[in-house]
Write a protein that holds these residues in place. Sequence first.
Motif, short mmCIF file in Angstrom:
data_model
loop_
_atom_site.label_atom_id
_atom_site.label_comp_id
_atom_site.label_asym_id
_atom_site.label_seq_id
_atom_site.Cartn_x
_atom_site.Cartn_y
_atom_site.Cartn_z
N ARG A 14 47.45 -27.25 28.93
CA ARG A 14 47.93 -26.01 29.54
C ARG A 14 46.81 -25.20 30.17
O ARG A 14 47.00 -24.04 30.48
CB ARG A 14 48.65 -25.19 28.47
CG ARG A 14 49.75 -26.05 27.84
CD ARG A 14 50.84 -25.36 27.17
NE ARG A 14 51.44 -24.33 27.95
CZ ARG A 14 52.23 -23.41 27.42
NH1 ARG A 14 52.50 -23.45 26.15
NH2 ARG A 14 52.75 -22.47 28.16
N ARG A 15 45.66 -25.82 30.37
CA ARG A 15 44.51 -25.08 30.90
C ARG A 15 44.82 -24.43 32.24
O ARG A 15 44.50 -23.26 32.45
CB ARG A 15 43.29 -25.99 31.02
CG ARG A 15 42.08 -25.24 31.55
CD ARG A 15 40.85 -26.09 31.65
NE ARG A 15 39.77 -25.28 32.18
CZ ARG A 15 38.52 -25.39 31.80
NH1 ARG A 15 38.17 -26.28 30.90
NH2 ARG A 15 37.61 -24.61 32.33
N ALA A 16 45.43 -25.14 33.16
CA ALA A 16 45.71 -24.60 34.49
C ALA A 16 46.58 -23.35 34.40
O ALA A 16 46.34 -22.35 35.09
CB ALA A 16 46.36 -25.65 35.38
N GLU A 17 47.59 -23.40 33.55
CA GLU A 17 48.49 -22.26 33.37
C GLU A 17 47.74 -21.05 32.81
O GLU A 17 47.91 -19.92 33.28
CB GLU A 17 49.61 -22.67 32.42
CG GLU A 17 50.61 -21.58 32.12
CD GLU A 17 51.67 -22.04 31.13
OE1 GLU A 17 52.42 -21.16 30.67
OE2 GLU A 17 51.75 -23.23 30.80
N ILE A 18 46.88 -21.29 31.83
CA ILE A 18 46.11 -20.21 31.21
C ILE A 18 45.11 -19.63 32.21
O ILE A 18 44.97 -18.41 32.33
CB ILE A 18 45.42 -20.71 29.94
CG1 ILE A 18 46.49 -21.00 28.88
CG2 ILE A 18 44.38 -19.72 29.43
CD1 ILE A 18 46.00 -21.81 27.71
N GLU A 19 44.43 -20.50 32.96
CA GLU A 19 43.47 -20.04 33.97
C GLU A 19 44.17 -19.16 35.01
O GLU A 19 43.63 -18.15 35.44
CB GLU A 19 42.83 -21.24 34.67
CG GLU A 19 41.89 -22.02 33.79
CD GLU A 19 40.44 -21.73 34.06
OE1 GLU A 19 40.11 -20.64 34.54
OE2 GLU A 19 39.63 -22.62 33.78
N LYS A 20 45.39 -19.53 35.40
CA LYS A 20 46.13 -18.75 36.40
C LYS A 20 46.45 -17.35 35.87
O LYS A 20 46.33 -16.37 36.60
CB LYS A 20 47.40 -19.47 36.80
CG LYS A 20 48.19 -18.73 37.88
CD LYS A 20 49.41 -19.51 38.31
CE LYS A 20 50.24 -18.84 39.37
NZ LYS A 20 50.11 -17.44 39.62
N VAL A 21 46.84 -17.26 34.62
CA VAL A 21 47.15 -15.95 34.03
C VAL A 21 45.92 -15.05 34.08
O VAL A 21 46.00 -13.88 34.48
CB VAL A 21 47.67 -16.10 32.58
CG1 VAL A 21 47.73 -14.75 31.87
CG2 VAL A 21 49.02 -16.79 32.58
#
Length: 79
Positions: A14-21
């Motif tokens: 879920r790194r991409a999702e967390i980075e986007k937030v």
Amino acid sequence: MVLNAKAGGAGQNRRAEIEKVFADSGLDHHVLEAGDQRTAEEVAEQAIRQGFDHLCACGGDGTVTQVVNAVMKSGRPGL
């Protein structure tokens, strides 16, 4: 942030999702990833040595425990 993206039973990275937030929030951030090669405690110790003022643990309960252990060992419990 100390991230173990595969922890917590999510079963997906879920790194991409967390980075986007974080990017959308405008907060200055760095993501240091724990996992197969390095424990969350090792990653947190690295961040502390590098002088980060705040840490966020993202993963399962083991990730959180390891980050707390690193903070307590550092002598900087207000971190």
